[in-house]
Design an enzyme around this catalytic site. Structure first.
Site, short mmCIF file in Angstrom:
data_model
loop_
_atom_site.label_atom_id
_atom_site.label_comp_id
_atom_site.label_asym_id
_atom_site.label_seq_id
_atom_site.Cartn_x
_atom_site.Cartn_y
_atom_site.Cartn_z
N ASP A 1 40.18 27.37 66.59
CA ASP A 1 39.12 26.61 67.28
C ASP A 1 39.43 25.12 67.14
O ASP A 1 38.54 24.30 66.91
CB ASP A 1 37.75 26.93 66.69
CG ASP A 1 36.58 26.44 67.55
OD1 ASP A 1 36.80 26.12 68.74
OD2 ASP A 1 35.46 26.35 67.03
N ASP B 1 36.09 23.05 59.80
CA ASP B 1 35.59 24.23 60.50
C ASP B 1 36.66 25.32 60.66
O ASP B 1 37.05 25.66 61.78
CB ASP B 1 35.05 23.80 61.88
CG ASP B 1 34.07 24.80 62.45
OD1 ASP B 1 33.79 25.80 61.77
OD2 ASP B 1 33.62 24.61 63.59
#
Ligand code: ATP
Ligand code: MN
Length: 256
Positions: free
Chosen positions: A193, A210
């Site tokens: 991502d 993240d």
């Protein structure tokens, strides 16, 4: 215990704020009693001494700013258990050896626990491979404690919000490619991502965040995820006078 009461008040403030955004169902969901118990234990141990509000409320998680007894700045990520987000997670957990033992992915609570552990273990790999990322402190249940990136309580901006000169953007493009190479070759990870939303601009360089969905490079969809990461990065740096390499060249550079 007083400290916790203080922090509870702050959570209540957050809750009120969230109500204004007509999103109170989700915040109730995030700060359920189990999480409060867990936080309580961390206060008792001195790992946490104060929680000073919310850095981010996202789709997957909320991130809070906190300090330890020793005044170290900490970011607390609290994952959501909502059905909407957890269905999407399975494909990142299945398909690699680290999570072969996990059978109960249909249970949202267990799924979130695995998700938090996965992010913790991925942050460890980044640390060991020399990729700049928040230093992981601990994960337990629905939460992850990590180093806070920022200064004087202000979180570092996302790369998408950083104001960059052309020359700085060229340096950062090179840095980004090096990060992707190191992640793949030293940490054996694909972020899955990676974009200007999941990189912070801190002290003049890029910090990767993240990584809950990041997969081992042996994951059955790793190459597809890597292609997507390459394409996000290329699209972002195309906005600057950088002279980006072709998608294929970038992909080959990382994987060869
Ligand atoms: P979203 O759905 O908003 O993307 P997310 O579940 O993807 O949330 P993260 O991307 O890990 O969660 O964190 C959300 C935001 O919180 C980040 O964009 C960043 O602004 C901030 N943040 C996360 N970790 C840290 C940290 N260690 N230090 C400072 N800020 C952080
Ligand atoms: Mn994010």
């Amino acid at each position: 215990a007083n400290v916790l009461i203080e922090s509870d008040k702050r959570f209540d403030k957050d809750r009120i704020r969230m109500k204004d955004k007509s999103d109170h169902a989700t915040i109730e969901n995030v700060l359920d009693s189990r999480i409060k118990n867990k936080l309580h234990k961390l206060f008792e141990k001195g790992i946490l001494a104060e929680i000073n509000g919310c850095i981010s409320t996202g789709k997957e998680a909320n991130v809070y700013y906190a300090k330890s007894k020793n005044k170290d700045e900490i970011a607390i990520k609290i994952y959501r258990t909502s059905i909407l987000t957890f269905r999407n997670r399975e494909k990142y957990i299945r398909g690699e050896y680290r999570f072969d033992h996990v059978h109960s992915l249909s249970n949202p609570r267990k799924m979130v626990k695995v998700w938090a552990e996965k992010e913790f273990s991925n942050l460890k790999r980044l640390e060991q491979g020399g990729v700049r990322a928040p230093r992981p402190i601990l994960s337990g249940g629905h939460l992850l404690l990590m180093e806070f990136l920022g200064s004087d309580g202000w979180a570092a901006p996302k790369l998408k919000d950083a104001v960059l000169t052309d020359s700085k953007s060229r340096t950062l493009y090179r840095e980004c490619i090096e990060i992707m190479w190191k992640m793949y070759n030293k940490c054996r990870l694909v972020h899955a991502d990676l974009s200007e939303y999941n990189m912070l601009y801190h002290d003049g360089s890029i910090v990767v965040i993240d990584v809950s969905q990041a997969v081992d490079r042996d994951h059955c969809n790793a190459m597809e995820f890597l292609r997507n990461d390459c394409s996000n990065i290329t699209a972002f740096f195309k906005k600057y006078d950088v002279g980006v390499m072709s998608l294929q060249a970038l992909f080959d550079f990382i994987t060869d």
